[in-house]
Design a protein around this motif. Sequence first.
Motif, PDB file in Angstrom:
ATOM      1  N   ASP A 149       0.838  -1.203   0.000  1.00  3.96           N
ATOM      2  CA  ASP A 149       0.000   0.000   0.000  1.00  3.96           C
ATOM      3  C   ASP A 149       0.876   1.257   0.000  1.00  3.96           C
ATOM      4  O   ASP A 149       2.094   1.188   0.148  1.00  3.96           O
ATOM      5  N   LYS A 150       0.223   2.389  -0.192  1.00  7.47           N
ATOM      6  CA  LYS A 150       0.907   3.675  -0.296  1.00  7.47           C
ATOM      7  C   LYS A 150       1.678   4.010   0.978  1.00  7.47           C
ATOM      8  O   LYS A 150       2.811   4.508   0.913  1.00  7.47           O
ATOM      9  N   ALA A 151       1.095   3.753   2.129  1.00  3.93           N
ATOM     10  CA  ALA A 151       1.776   4.063   3.393  1.00  3.93           C
ATOM     11  C   ALA A 151       3.096   3.293   3.490  1.00  3.93           C
ATOM     12  O   ALA A 151       4.125   3.860   3.892  1.00  3.93           O
ATOM     13  N   GLY A 152       3.073   2.031   3.116  1.00  8.10           N
ATOM     14  CA  GLY A 152       4.294   1.239   3.122  1.00  8.10           C
ATOM     15  C   GLY A 152       5.309   1.749   2.113  1.00  8.10           C
ATOM     16  O   GLY A 152       6.511   1.793   2.385  1.00  8.10           O
TER      17      GLY A 152
ATOM     18  N   MET B 124       5.619   4.847   1.040  1.00  8.90           N
ATOM     19  CA  MET B 124       6.194   6.095   1.548  1.00  8.90           C
ATOM     20  C   MET B 124       7.187   5.832   2.679  1.00  8.90           C
ATOM     21  O   MET B 124       8.254   6.457   2.733  1.00  8.90           O
ATOM     22  N   ALA B 125       6.856   4.909   3.565  1.00  9.81           N
ATOM     23  CA  ALA B 125       7.767   4.579   4.665  1.00  9.81           C
ATOM     24  C   ALA B 125       9.083   4.029   4.127  1.00  9.81           C
ATOM     25  O   ALA B 125      10.165   4.368   4.623  1.00  9.81           O
TER      26      ALA B 125
ATOM     27  N   ARG C 212       4.880  12.386   3.237  1.00  6.62           N
ATOM     28  CA  ARG C 212       4.399  11.026   2.960  1.00  6.62           C
ATOM     29  C   ARG C 212       3.140  10.977   2.094  1.00  6.62           C
ATOM     30  O   ARG C 212       2.206  10.231   2.362  1.00  6.62           O
ATOM     31  N   ASN C 213       3.149  11.801   1.048  1.00  5.47           N
ATOM     32  CA  ASN C 213       2.093  11.745   0.036  1.00  5.47           C
ATOM     33  C   ASN C 213       2.758  11.987  -1.321  1.00  5.47           C
ATOM     34  O   ASN C 213       3.935  12.326  -1.391  1.00  5.47           O
TER      35      ASN C 213
ATOM     36  N   GLU D  68      -1.909   3.151  -7.736  1.00  6.59           N
ATOM     37  CA  GLU D  68      -0.850   3.789  -6.951  1.00  6.59           C
ATOM     38  C   GLU D  68       0.500   3.618  -7.635  1.00  6.59           C
ATOM     39  O   GLU D  68       1.309   4.553  -7.666  1.00  6.59           O
TER      40      GLU D  68
END
Length: 125
Positions: A27-30, A32-33, A47-48, A85
């Motif tokens: 996913d996007k959060a992962g 970005m991290a 983080r976007n 994404e």
Amino acid sequence: MTRSPLAEVCHAAGWQVSVLDLTGITDKAGFMARCVRALDLPDWFGRNWDALADVLGDPDWGPASPGRLLVVTGWRQYAKTRPDEWEVAQQVLESAAGHYERFDAALSVVLSLGGSDELLPDQPG
């Protein structure tokens, strides 16, 4: 971690070499991290997608002369799980690479196929 021959050549030529390993990212959060860690992004990174485009286009972060090679590995599962994404991620990386054409530096992004001699479960053959 063993460097690829391309990474070795670029490193020997004075380029910065970074590896963005997306193995296990779904996913996007992962995503970005992983970018924060792999690319040593600044504290202000939001983080976007817009923030990623901003930081990758910032000359203070960007590639030193002659350039930076960004090798993206383990990306296939993310691309399959989140194709929309992944499309945006590719656009951001492509835009950032094009940004440095006006500077005395380069940002080259390589999508590593790694293990391309093995068929994925959904491939015939």
